[in-house]
Scaffold this motif. Structure first.
Motif, mmCIF file in Angstrom:
data_model
loop_
_atom_site.group_PDB
_atom_site.id
_atom_site.type_symbol
_atom_site.label_atom_id
_atom_site.label_comp_id
_atom_site.label_asym_id
_atom_site.label_seq_id
_atom_site.Cartn_x
_atom_site.Cartn_y
_atom_site.Cartn_z
ATOM 1 N N ARG A 95 -12.017 -4.838 17.809
ATOM 2 C CA ARG A 95 -11.037 -4.024 17.076
ATOM 3 C C ARG A 95 -9.838 -3.731 17.968
ATOM 4 O O ARG A 95 -9.976 -3.364 19.129
ATOM 5 C CB ARG A 95 -11.690 -2.722 16.641
ATOM 6 C CG ARG A 95 -10.846 -1.886 15.732
ATOM 7 C CD ARG A 95 -11.665 -0.696 15.220
ATOM 8 N NE ARG A 95 -10.880 0.092 14.317
ATOM 9 C CZ ARG A 95 -10.059 1.063 14.698
ATOM 10 N NH1 ARG A 95 -9.922 1.373 15.969
ATOM 11 N NH2 ARG A 95 -9.372 1.733 13.791
ATOM 12 N N PRO A 106 -7.170 -1.252 18.925
ATOM 13 C CA PRO A 106 -7.008 0.193 18.725
ATOM 14 C C PRO A 106 -5.640 0.589 18.158
ATOM 15 O O PRO A 106 -5.515 1.625 17.513
ATOM 16 C CB PRO A 106 -7.210 0.777 20.130
ATOM 17 C CG PRO A 106 -7.031 -0.351 21.071
ATOM 18 C CD PRO A 106 -7.331 -1.614 20.319
ATOM 19 N N ARG A 107 -4.640 -0.246 18.349
ATOM 20 C CA ARG A 107 -3.296 0.070 17.836
ATOM 21 C C ARG A 107 -3.192 -0.127 16.334
ATOM 22 O O ARG A 107 -2.600 0.680 15.632
ATOM 23 C CB ARG A 107 -2.227 -0.781 18.533
ATOM 24 C CG ARG A 107 -2.003 -0.404 19.996
ATOM 25 C CD ARG A 107 -0.980 -1.307 20.692
ATOM 26 N NE ARG A 107 -1.510 -2.672 20.802
ATOM 27 C CZ ARG A 107 -0.946 -3.737 20.234
ATOM 28 N NH1 ARG A 107 0.168 -3.652 19.563
ATOM 29 N NH2 ARG A 107 -1.501 -4.931 20.371
ATOM 30 N N THR A 108 -3.768 -1.228 15.823
ATOM 31 C CA THR A 108 -3.607 -1.557 14.401
ATOM 32 C C THR A 108 -4.855 -1.283 13.570
ATOM 33 O O THR A 108 -4.768 -1.168 12.354
ATOM 34 C CB THR A 108 -3.258 -3.050 14.231
ATOM 35 O OG1 THR A 108 -4.377 -3.830 14.681
ATOM 36 C CG2 THR A 108 -1.999 -3.425 14.998
ATOM 37 N N GLY A 109 -6.013 -1.230 14.221
ATOM 38 C CA GLY A 109 -7.270 -1.086 13.490
ATOM 39 C C GLY A 109 -7.802 -2.410 12.968
ATOM 40 O O GLY A 109 -8.900 -2.482 12.437
ATOM 41 N N ASN A 110 -7.018 -3.498 13.118
ATOM 42 C CA ASN A 110 -7.464 -4.826 12.705
ATOM 43 C C ASN A 110 -8.365 -5.434 13.774
ATOM 44 O O ASN A 110 -8.459 -4.917 14.884
ATOM 45 C CB ASN A 110 -6.260 -5.737 12.457
ATOM 46 C CG ASN A 110 -5.466 -5.311 11.239
ATOM 47 O OD1 ASN A 110 -5.993 -4.720 10.310
ATOM 48 N ND2 ASN A 110 -4.175 -5.600 11.245
ATOM 49 N N TYR A 111 -8.998 -6.536 13.429
ATOM 50 C CA TYR A 111 -9.924 -7.203 14.354
ATOM 51 C C TYR A 111 -9.399 -8.584 14.705
ATOM 52 O O TYR A 111 -8.829 -9.265 13.867
ATOM 53 C CB TYR A 111 -11.307 -7.336 13.709
ATOM 54 C CG TYR A 111 -12.052 -6.035 13.659
ATOM 55 C CD1 TYR A 111 -13.069 -5.766 14.565
ATOM 56 C CD2 TYR A 111 -11.739 -5.068 12.716
ATOM 57 C CE1 TYR A 111 -13.753 -4.565 14.528
ATOM 58 C CE2 TYR A 111 -12.417 -3.867 12.670
ATOM 59 C CZ TYR A 111 -13.427 -3.622 13.577
ATOM 60 O OH TYR A 111 -14.102 -2.428 13.539
ATOM 61 N N ASP A 141 -11.046 -6.655 8.851
ATOM 62 C CA ASP A 141 -12.314 -6.140 9.366
ATOM 63 C C ASP A 141 -12.967 -7.250 10.183
ATOM 64 O O ASP A 141 -12.475 -8.381 10.235
ATOM 65 C CB ASP A 141 -13.224 -5.633 8.234
ATOM 66 C CG ASP A 141 -13.493 -6.670 7.148
ATOM 67 O OD1 ASP A 141 -13.503 -7.885 7.457
ATOM 68 O OD2 ASP A 141 -13.702 -6.268 6.000
#
Length: 159
Positions: free
Chosen positions: A40, A42-47, A68
Motif C-alpha cells: 500500500r 501511504p500517500r494515495t492508499g493505492n497498491y 486494492d
C-alpha cells in the motif's frame, strides 16, 4: 523488448509467485518471471505490485497499480503473462506442453461491459461444446470396452 508497462525501481515486497523457463536455444540458461507482494502506498492508499522479468541478457522491473491489493495482483499476473507470451518462441515451461507457458490469454478490462459479456458467453459456449465432445468420446470408449470378468463366489463353509 519494447513494452508500455510502467518501470519500477524497487520491488514492492517479497516474492509471492515465480515461474522458471528453459531457453531451448541456450542449454543451461533460463528466464524467470517473478511477482512480488502488493504494498500500500501511504500517500494515495493505492497498491502497487512489482513484476520482475529476468533473462540472461536483461533484468527488468515493472510496477502495476490497483485500487486494492487484489486488483494490483491481478494486473501484475496479467502483465507477467503478457511479458512471457511475447517471448514464447524462445521459452519452454517445464510444467507445460510445448508451446504453452502457463499463462492464458486475457482481454483488457477497459472494454465496454456489453463486449466483455459477449466474449464471456462465447467462451462459455466453446467450453461447453468441448466438454460435451469429451463426454461423448468417453461414453463411446466405455461402450467399446469389454465387460469385466464375472466374479465367482467362493463356497461358504458350514460351521
Amino acid at each position: 523488448m519494447h513494452t508500455r508497462l510502467p518501470r519500477g525501481t524497487e520491488p514492492s515486497g517479497p516474492t509471492v509467485a515465480e515461474r522458471r523457463f528453459e531457453l531451448p536455444d541456450s542449454p543451461g540458461r533460463h528466464a524467470v518471471i517473478r511477482v512480488r507482494k502488493p504494498t500500500r502506498d501511504p500517500r494515495t492508499g493505492n497498491y502497487r505490485c512489482s513484476v520482475e522479468w529476468i533473462r540472461p541478457e536483461e533484468r527488468e522491473l515493472f510496477e502495476l497499480w490497483g485500487i486494492d491489493s487484489a486488483q494490483a495482483l491481478q494486473l501484475a499476473l496479467r502483465a507477467a503473462g503478457d511479458l512471457v507470451n511475447a517471448a514464447a518462441e524462445k521459452l519452454r515451461w517445464v510444467g507445460g506442453e510445448a508451446g504453452y507457458l502457463g499463462f492464458p490469454k486475457t482481454y483488457p478490462e477497459h472494454l465496454p461491459k456489453v463486449l466483455l459479456q459477449k466474449l464471456e458467453r462465447l467462451i462459455d459456449r466453446e467450453l461447453s461444446a468441448h466438454t460435451q465432445k469429451l463426454a461423448a468420446a468417453h461414453k463411446q470408449h466405455q461402450r467399446q470396452r469389454p465387460p469385466p470378468p464375472a466374479r465367482t463366489k467362493r463356497p461358504t463353509r458350514a460351521t
